[in-house]
Design a protein around this motif. Sequence first.
Motif, mmCIF file in Angstrom:
data_model
loop_
_atom_site.group_PDB
_atom_site.id
_atom_site.type_symbol
_atom_site.label_atom_id
_atom_site.label_comp_id
_atom_site.label_asym_id
_atom_site.label_seq_id
_atom_site.Cartn_x
_atom_site.Cartn_y
_atom_site.Cartn_z
ATOM 1 N N GLY A 165 -1.864 7.066 5.952
ATOM 2 C CA GLY A 165 -2.035 7.371 4.539
ATOM 3 C C GLY A 165 -2.945 8.570 4.327
ATOM 4 O O GLY A 165 -2.757 9.361 3.397
ATOM 5 N N GLU A 177 -2.477 9.724 -9.447
ATOM 6 C CA GLU A 177 -3.479 8.978 -8.680
ATOM 7 C C GLU A 177 -3.593 7.538 -9.161
ATOM 8 O O GLU A 177 -3.905 6.638 -8.388
ATOM 9 N N GLN A 203 1.498 4.272 -2.759
ATOM 10 C CA GLN A 203 1.096 5.624 -2.372
ATOM 11 C C GLN A 203 2.287 6.586 -2.455
ATOM 12 O O GLN A 203 2.141 7.730 -2.879
ATOM 13 N N ALA A 207 -0.873 5.637 -7.430
ATOM 14 C CA ALA A 207 -1.166 5.556 -5.996
ATOM 15 C C ALA A 207 -2.233 4.518 -5.690
ATOM 16 O O ALA A 207 -2.264 3.940 -4.599
ATOM 17 N N ASP A 225 2.340 9.680 -5.063
ATOM 18 C CA ASP A 225 2.450 11.067 -4.603
ATOM 19 C C ASP A 225 3.715 11.726 -5.125
ATOM 20 O O ASP A 225 3.736 12.925 -5.428
ATOM 21 N N GLN A 269 0.826 -1.209 0.000
ATOM 22 C CA GLN A 269 0.000 0.000 0.000
ATOM 23 C C GLN A 269 0.858 1.257 0.000
ATOM 24 O O GLN A 269 0.686 2.157 -0.821
#
Length: 511
Positions: free
Chosen positions: A302, A141, A132, A144, A136, A128
């Motif tokens: 997150g 997106e 992410q 991510a 970023d 995860q």
Amino acid sequence: MQIEAHDPLHRPEVDLQDKGLSHNAVGLLGGTVLGISSVAPAYALTATIGILVAEAESKMAVVIIAGFLPMFFAAYAYRELNKVAPDCGTSFTWTTKAFGPYVGWLGGWAAVLATVIVLSNLAGVAVQFFYQFIGDLFNSESIAGLWENKPINVLTCLAFLAIATAVAYRGITTTEHVQFFLVGFQMLVLLVFTVMAFAKAGSSPTGISFSWDWFSPAGLTLSAFIAGLSGSIFAFWGWDTALTVNEETKDSDKTPGRAALLCVLSILLTYLLVAVATQMYAGVGAEGLGLGNEEIADNVFGALAEPVMGGPLHLFLFLAVLASSAASLITTFLPTSRTMLAMGTYKAFPERFATIHPRFLTPSFATLAAGVGAALFYSILTFTSENVLTDTIYSLGIMICFYYGLTAFACIWFFRHELFKNIQSVVFKFLFPLLGGLGLLGVFLVTIRDSASPDYGSGASIGGVGLVLILGLGLIVVGLVFMLIMRARQPAFFRGQTLRKDTPVLVVDEP
């Protein structure tokens, strides 16, 4: 007239075997760091804060303290047993010596299961935060969100597990050196996050004021308290890594126990500071950044990283959780492989698990087996559970309570003839292990009762039975079948021929 003491009370190591691991490779600081690394504070906090708030709301702090207490008391049981029997099998070896081969085998099986399952959980969290962070960093997106694609998630997880297996395979010294950097980095970032959360709490739209009521259990139902406690106990779990490397530690009868206690106390302070700061900034509501929001419950950092730390500084929090997961992923191979090594050495597992690498002096086959087992478990569960991380945390609570509690009671029974010899024995061999064992037993029983419901955890179920219960208790029961197979194939252990059940007798001077 003097009654002679039965030798195993004072020298139970007479039937303990040297496994061929490296010696004097870990000191007090190294053992403490390995323990903290295995607990993985940054990973544990982002994975459990949402669970704690979902069950206890604003009472998160008192649940954290309640989870600390049985772990702290159980750590003394581990310390006392390690003094007389420093063996890398820890729970397996000690429960065998106290209660015999059958109970000892189940204790070892639960310890192996728990560590293999958490390896998969750690890798899942690492996946995860990896995507992410990359998303970023490049303001994408789509990148991510790649962790939500199950095939990509599983493939990435398998890659992380392969890297962690390779590092653990190369030896304790390599592992220790990597951990000093990874643990130091995550603790520093957590400190920065805590200070910034405190500073911005007053201006946060969902923030709440500090209250001493957060440290009181008043108003919590028993079921909510126990469910939160299960998550809290999971968050503290892992300190016993400091003891599973006892055969590789300097002053193996003393240093591992001290390292475990230092680890538990350090983690408590870290958790309370971060939890209070996070709660003051985000609040416990179910909207927006509130910690009760189900959309951010399984990955609190997150959601809070950028609001609290701003950009690009928030990327360091992503890296800290990634480092925490990676560090724990590597370190957790230590208790897994060494428990299996001991079980193989004493012929409770197939003898191949006793294989030691001639160059790296590591349990090579056991390390590879742990990696493969974690990969299979994560791959299967990812496609059967809507929230694999939540379900594994709850189910791990069952296994942790089972084998930690068993070890606490094993301490009392093993030393039963000298419990009231002096005040130190009363406190450290009887009172503390008793409190730890009873606390863990209570959580175990209530969690078993509640997790039978299909609504428990993520709500996943099989045949109307909650997935958490199937994972937690069902896999322990599966161990019974495997144990019977091992008894038929390798009966020596179950006859007490490879690891004796000791009956201590106190030295007493009679007039």
